[in-house]
Design a protein around this motif. Structure first.
Motif, PDB file in Angstrom:
ATOM      1  N   UNK A  51      -0.311   5.615   6.172  1.00 40.83           N
ATOM      2  CA  UNK A  51      -1.555   4.863   6.020  1.00 40.83           C
ATOM      3  C   UNK A  51      -2.744   5.729   6.396  1.00 40.83           C
ATOM      4  N   UNK A  52      -3.844   5.536   5.691  1.00 42.77           N
ATOM      5  CA  UNK A  52      -5.093   6.113   6.170  1.00 42.77           C
ATOM      6  C   UNK A  52      -5.605   5.195   7.284  1.00 42.77           C
ATOM      7  N   UNK A 107       0.014   5.021  10.633  1.00 40.97           N
ATOM      8  CA  UNK A 107      -0.501   6.294  10.128  1.00 40.97           C
ATOM      9  C   UNK A 107       0.647   7.258   9.859  1.00 40.97           C
ATOM     10  N   UNK A 125      -0.585  13.482  16.089  1.00 42.00           N
ATOM     11  CA  UNK A 125      -1.475  12.656  16.899  1.00 42.00           C
ATOM     12  C   UNK A 125      -2.245  13.482  17.933  1.00 42.00           C
ATOM     13  N   UNK A 132      -6.533   1.833   5.861  1.00 49.91           N
ATOM     14  CA  UNK A 132      -5.345   1.043   5.480  1.00 49.91           C
ATOM     15  C   UNK A 132      -4.648   0.496   6.711  1.00 49.91           C
ATOM     16  N   UNK A 170       3.389   2.641   0.885  1.00 50.92           N
ATOM     17  CA  UNK A 170       2.204   3.487   1.009  1.00 50.92           C
ATOM     18  C   UNK A 170       2.334   4.711   0.102  1.00 50.92           C
ATOM     19  N   UNK A 215       7.590  -0.380   4.467  1.00 50.95           N
ATOM     20  CA  UNK A 215       6.160  -0.108   4.728  1.00 50.95           C
ATOM     21  C   UNK A 215       5.729   1.288   4.264  1.00 50.95           C
ATOM     22  N   UNK A 259      -1.761  12.926  10.230  1.00 46.96           N
ATOM     23  CA  UNK A 259      -0.398  12.380  10.380  1.00 46.96           C
ATOM     24  C   UNK A 259       0.108  11.663   9.135  1.00 46.96           C
ATOM     25  N   UNK A 260      -0.795  11.003   8.388  1.00 47.68           N
ATOM     26  CA  UNK A 260      -0.304  10.235   7.232  1.00 47.68           C
ATOM     27  C   UNK A 260       0.060  11.111   6.054  1.00 47.68           C
TER      28      UNK A 260
END
Lengths: 293, 359
Positions: free
Chosen positions: A199-200, A195, B50, A203, B100, B96, B70-71
């Motif tokens: 990423x959601x 996250x 978080x 995802x 995204x 990664x 957070x993303x």
């Protein structure tokens, strides 16, 4: 010496309880049927020696299997039912395993217990109980008619649907436990990291949770599929005459026809079919063990 | 760049962060230092998204970050456990976050390669995380969190899993990378040495509050409380009562029948106010004769000697039973050491060597 004994024990076990019975079955499958007790003429005789056996050797029972469409249809139908019910079990089992792994720590032993609890009752009794639930006058139909959702009872018992219900119910724990084990080991910070990197939730689940629980998924699928291919009790009790499965054919060949050689041939071919997924399963386990080093 | 405004975070009954306000500036290497359970990790997790503050706001470049998940934050975190994806190779791990963000393939490749060069991981690009060493994993984690060029990088006990030698090397590497990339780093650690080495500013935390936030030198030389003095490094603390002399010097009466001590303090004390005098062992000189010109001198006998190789720490028992530590560099071979157990010695220091702290 002690090491040798330790290694010898499991091998002796395998030899006595698997290999020896297998060779007996193989021997019967190569012999001829007869009205006798036991109902076959042994092809192999110690007195005549191995050469006489090889000279007389024929695969007539195996050839017979290819001549009658019943057999390959039964094999195919068994594999099909096994594949579909494995997929269904995965669909039901994964969310349960996921929920268990996400549950608060103190609930988990209880949830685990609930998954294992059905094993405390005889498997046969539980399948009979499903007959009571699924039959035309069964609890399910009574309940649905009482709520007014349906006016005519649904015919479930003695259809493939009943077989799927029975299999999914029976084998669910074998799917849940390995997936749960994989998900339980999953480090929560990996999801957070995903996250954090953009990423959601969905995802992160797809890109991290699913790949990392894959060994559990594969193990669960094999644990369900392998025994389901040879399943006999569920299709014969819930499936009625319409469901063709090799386990049932085997049973009938053996007990109704008393054709032990053909029944043995069916069993040997079934074993050969099962060897493929078993080998794949073993390789999956091995790969997982390597990855964990 | 980051502003905590009266932030409070409670977990049920437990208050992890207690009405905390602090600013963290651009391009700063900021360390949150404190014992476990002091709330430093909670602060970091709030920055990463978080956790959300129970009260108060956190501003990132003037914007309240609370509603941003957070993303979507321009903040990346390096996890304590590294949290490398075990099913992906080093290369894929670093890529990664970029994938995204839908970075074009060619740019992505260049960026990953740049990160690999920065962290000297080129030859490990196609290994899986379990095939590389702990130090390399740590660098992968760093590369992955830096790849998206975040405005702010959070490091949660980044070096905790490394052995001492590797940790020291990595500390300097971290500083280098911070300088090269110009990213603001916030590091959480319980290791004071680590915080002092890497950070440009250190915040010492206790029970959800920041006790002192300052440069490492100031934290060490002029701690503002007994807690900070005691938490950072080794210290002798003498309780006593202060009496103002002329100017900024004070007389400290600390034990019956002992000469009062003299110390300076920028912070005023009233007559007779209880105080703690804190002095670092390396600022205490040990000698066999009373030095003529020392502002402070106390007599005692050597109780214990801790030999650290480059340094020796002498534990000297004073007349009233207090143990005081004095450190001296071992410029001579150990066999030629001047003092040994039970030797009578004098400890002395100047008036400005220590700090005077209120209760």
């Amino acid at each position: 010496m002690r090491r040798f004994v330790l290694i010898a024990i499991p091998y002796l076990w395998l030899l006595a309880l698997f290999l020896v019975p297998f060779f007996i079955v193989l021997k019967i499958s190569l012999s001829d049927a007869a009205i006798a007790r036991p109902p076959y003429i042994p092809q192999f005789d110690w007195a005549e020696g191995i050469w006489a056996f090889v000279r007389e050797l024929d695969f007539e029972n195996f050839i017979f299997l290819t001549e009658d469409a019943l057999y390959w249809k039964a094999y195919l139908s068994s594999v099909k039912i096994a594949l579909i019910s494995t997929a269904l079990t995965l669909l039901v089992g994964y969310p349960i395993a996921y929920g268990m792994a996400r549950a608060p720590e103190e609930w988990r032993p209880t949830l685990m217990m609930l998954v294992i609890l059905p094993f405390w009752t005889s498997f046969l009794i539980r399948v009979y109980a499903w007959m009571g639930i699924l039959s035309n006058e069964g609890y399910l139909n009574q309940f649905l008619m009482w709520t007014g959702i349906i006016s005519e009872p649904l015919i479930i018992l003695n259809t493939p649907a009943a077989v799927y219900i029975g299999i999914v119910y029976t084998y669910l724990p074998f799917m849940i436990l390995p997936i749960y084990a994989a998900l339980d080991r999953l480090d929560g910070s990996l999801i957070e990291a995903a996250e954090d990197l953009g990423c959601s939730r969905a995802q992160a689940f797809w890109l991290v949770t699913i790949p990392l629980s894959r060994p559990g998924i594969i193990a669960g699928c094999f644990l369900v599929m392998i025994p389901v291919i040879g399943e006999f009790v569920i299709p014969s009790l819930l499936g009625g005459s319409g469901t063709l499965m090799i386990g049932k054919v085997l049973w009938e060949e053996f007990f109704s026809n008393r054709d032990w050689p053909v029944a043995s041939a069916v069993a040997v071919v079934l074993l050969l079919i099962l060897v493929i997924p078993i080998v794949l399963f073993q390789r999956n386990q091995q790969k997982q063990a390597e990855a964990e080093q | 760049m980051i502003q905590f405004r009266n932030v409070t975070k409670r977990f049920g009954q437990f208050t992890a962060i207690d009405d905390l306000s602090i600013d963290i500036f651009e391009r700063e290497f900021f360390a949150l230092l404190g014992p476990s359970g002091c709330g430093k990790t909670t602060m970091m997790r709030m920055l990463a998204g978080f956790e959300t503050p129970t009260e108060g706001v956190i501003l990132l470049s003037g914007q309240d970050i609370d509603p941003i998940p957070p993303n979507k934050r321009a903040v990346n975190m390096m996890f304590q456990s590294y949290a490398l994806f075990p099913h992906l190779s080093v290369w894929e791990n670093i890529a990664f976050g970029l994938k995204r963000a839908k970075m074009p393939k060619q740019d992505l490749k260049e960026r990953v390669e740049e990160m690999l060069r920065l962290t000297r991981l080129e030859q490990f690009a196609h290994r899986k995380p379990h095939q590389i060493s702990g130090g390399q994993r740590q660098r992968v984690a760093l590369a992955r969190s830096l790849a998206k060029a975040p405005k702010l990088l959070l490091l949660d006990e980044p070096l905790g899993a490394l052995d001492k030698k590797l940790r020291q090397d990595t500390q300097f590497e971290l500083m280098d990378i911070q300088e090269k990339t110009g990213t603001t780093f916030v590091i959480v650690t319980h290791d004071q040495e680590e915080a002092m080495t890497v950070a440009s500013r250190v915040a010492v935390m206790d029970h959800g509050r920041i006790v002192q936030a300052d440069t490492p030198a100031k934290i060490y030389e002029t701690p503002n409380s007994v807690y900070v003095a005691d938490f950072i490094g080794d210290v002798n603390i003498i309780e006593g009562r202060a009496t103002p002399n002329d100017g900024e010097t004070y007389r400290i009466d600390w034990a019956e029948g002992q000469e009062p001590l003299t110390a300076t303090s920028a912070h005023p004390f009233e007559k007779g106010q209880a105080c703690h005098f804190a002095i670092r062992p390396e600022k205490v000189t040990i000698s066999s004769e009373r030095p003529a010109d020392a502002a402070n001198a106390v007599q005692g006998k050597v109780h214990d000697i801790a030999y650290l190789g480059n340094l020796s720490t002498y534990h000297v028992e004073l007349a009233n039973g207090t143990i005081m530590k004095a450190q001296s560099a071992n410029t001579r071979r150990i066999s030629r050491r001047s003092y040994t157990w039970e030797d009578p010695v004098w400890l002395s220091w100047t008036a400005t060597a220590g700090v005077l702290l209120a209760d």
